[in-house]
Design a protein around this motif. Structure first.
Motif, short mmCIF file in Angstrom:
data_model
loop_
_atom_site.label_atom_id
_atom_site.label_comp_id
_atom_site.label_asym_id
_atom_site.label_seq_id
_atom_site.Cartn_x
_atom_site.Cartn_y
_atom_site.Cartn_z
N GLU A 155 14.92 47.77 -8.83
CA GLU A 155 16.22 48.45 -8.86
C GLU A 155 16.61 48.81 -10.29
O GLU A 155 17.01 49.95 -10.58
CB GLU A 155 17.26 47.52 -8.23
N SER A 158 14.24 51.49 -12.00
CA SER A 158 14.50 52.83 -11.46
C SER A 158 15.82 53.38 -11.98
O SER A 158 15.92 54.55 -12.39
CB SER A 158 14.53 52.77 -9.93
N ALA A 159 16.85 52.53 -12.00
CA ALA A 159 18.16 52.96 -12.47
C ALA A 159 18.13 53.35 -13.93
O ALA A 159 18.81 54.30 -14.35
CB ALA A 159 19.19 51.86 -12.22
N CYS A 162 16.83 56.84 -14.10
CA CYS A 162 17.80 57.75 -13.49
C CYS A 162 18.98 57.99 -14.43
O CYS A 162 19.48 59.11 -14.56
CB CYS A 162 18.28 57.21 -12.15
N ALA A 169 19.99 58.36 -7.08
CA ALA A 169 19.03 57.42 -6.50
C ALA A 169 17.95 58.13 -5.67
O ALA A 169 16.86 57.58 -5.48
CB ALA A 169 19.76 56.40 -5.64
N LYS A 170 18.22 59.34 -5.19
CA LYS A 170 17.23 60.04 -4.37
C LYS A 170 16.08 60.63 -5.20
O LYS A 170 15.17 61.22 -4.63
CB LYS A 170 17.90 61.13 -3.55
N ARG A 194 17.13 52.54 -2.42
CA ARG A 194 17.94 53.62 -3.00
C ARG A 194 19.43 53.28 -2.94
O ARG A 194 20.19 53.64 -3.85
CB ARG A 194 17.65 54.95 -2.29
N ILE A 197 19.99 51.07 -5.89
CA ILE A 197 19.96 51.84 -7.13
C ILE A 197 21.26 52.62 -7.30
O ILE A 197 21.84 52.68 -8.40
CB ILE A 197 18.74 52.77 -7.15
N ALA A 198 21.74 53.22 -6.21
CA ALA A 198 23.00 53.99 -6.27
C ALA A 198 24.16 53.08 -6.68
O ALA A 198 25.02 53.48 -7.49
CB ALA A 198 23.28 54.64 -4.92
N LEU A 201 23.84 52.44 -10.39
CA LEU A 201 24.18 53.62 -11.19
C LEU A 201 25.69 53.83 -11.27
O LEU A 201 26.17 54.49 -12.20
CB LEU A 201 23.51 54.86 -10.62
#
Length: 313
Positions: A155, A158-159, A162, A169-170, A194, A197-198, A201
């Motif tokens: 998580e 990835s964040a 991003c 997140a997509k 995702r 992650i959203a 973010l």
């Protein structure tokens, strides 16, 4: 067009997101750029390794196989959540995938997952060029557990990317969402990842605490802002410890420059000291109101360089 950051920035982004990062060998220049381009980048791809043991997993992902040379990803996310950086640039992690999936990732226009079926490796578009890749230590059999620390690291990693690219997140997909002939990652769902992650973010990146300035040992220290306060309001007369401001250190330097009588180096930034400091400013090339006897950063640092003390702001 999303241009990848430098390798140093890439590592710093991960650490800023709270991850423990281990840099393996000369990972910054270990890549497959000689066989094709890397970038523009459009997303992050998550994999499982089908391996057991962090050390062997990192070695395999760095070196690859005879039929698939390494590096096989940018970072290996171990079960304890540590990210091992093994390559930077083009890596052999994604292979071919569906052009429609790439378009959906760029636009972040899909629902729970990119549409299926997806074209596989044989007829697909080059994913090694367009995705960051994280290989996650797991057997991929649906039984090997995913520790909470490892899922959180996926998580966070990835964040971090991003945030840098201002993606949502997509822009993060699993290998199985890129190509139907892949099954990874298996054991958790990418829609749930995702969502995580959203949520991350939506939160600000925690700022690391500022590192205190540690002056060189054995040298007197003069605090510029406090020295200016002493020169303007003479707090020494009100009992403020003169060592805190470094007044006497500056006066002794002015004495050695021949601008102040030794008997006047008393820790009191009064009329005589102001006149002596104004003379030092004129010696440094300042004129008029710029030579008013109130210390400035440049003139003080020049005096410090000559007379062996340290200036802090």
């Amino acid at each position: 067009m999303a241009t990848p950051p430098t390798a140093a920035t890439f590592a710093a982004l991960l650490r800023a997101e709270g991850l423990t990062v281990i840099e393996v060998g000369h990972w910054q220049t270990h890549n497959r750029n000689h066989v094709g381009p890397w970038g523009p980048v459009h997303g992050v791809m998550i994999h499982h390794t089908v391996t057991r043991g962090t050390a062997s997993t990192v070695r395999i992902c760095r070196d690859g196989y005879a039929s698939l040379p390494g590096p096989l990803c940018h970072g290996v996310i171990a079960k304890d959540g540590t990210v091992h950086l093994v390559g930077y640039g083009r890596t052999n992690h994604a292979g071919g995938g569906d052009p429609d999936t790439l378009a959906a990732v760029i636009a972040e226009s899909y629902g729970m997952r990119p549409s299926a079926p997806n074209v596989g490796n044989v007829d697909g578009i080059d994913g090694n060029r367009h995705f960051y890749g994280f290989e996650c230590e797991n057997l991929g059999d649906g039984k090997d557990p995913w520790p909470a620390t490892q899922l959180e690291a996926i998580e966070r990693a990835s964040a971090a990317l991003c945030r840098y690219h201002r993606w949502g997140a997509k822009s993060v997909i699993g290998h199985s969402e890129w190509s139907d002939d892949k099954s990874d990652p298996r054991g958790f769902t990418m829609p749930s990842m995702r969502d995580r992650i959203a949520d991350r973010l939506a939160e600000p990146v925690p700022k690391p605490p500022a590192k205190p300035v540690t002056p060189p040992t054995g040298r007197p220290v003069v605090d510029l802002s406090k020295l200016i306060a002493a020169a303007r309001s003479d707090p020494a007369r009100r009992g403020t410890p003169i060592s805190y401001y470094g007044v006497k250190t500056v006066e002794q330097a002015l004495v050695r420059e021949g601008l102040l009588a030794p008997s006047l180096a008393d820790g009191h930034f009064g009329t005589a000291t102001i006149a002596a400091y104004a003379a030092w400013q004129r010696r440094c090339g300042y004129k008029g109101t710029a030579a008013d006897g109130i210390p400035g950063a440049e003139s003080l640092r020049k005096l410090a360089a000559r007379r062996g003390f340290t200036v802090t702001a």
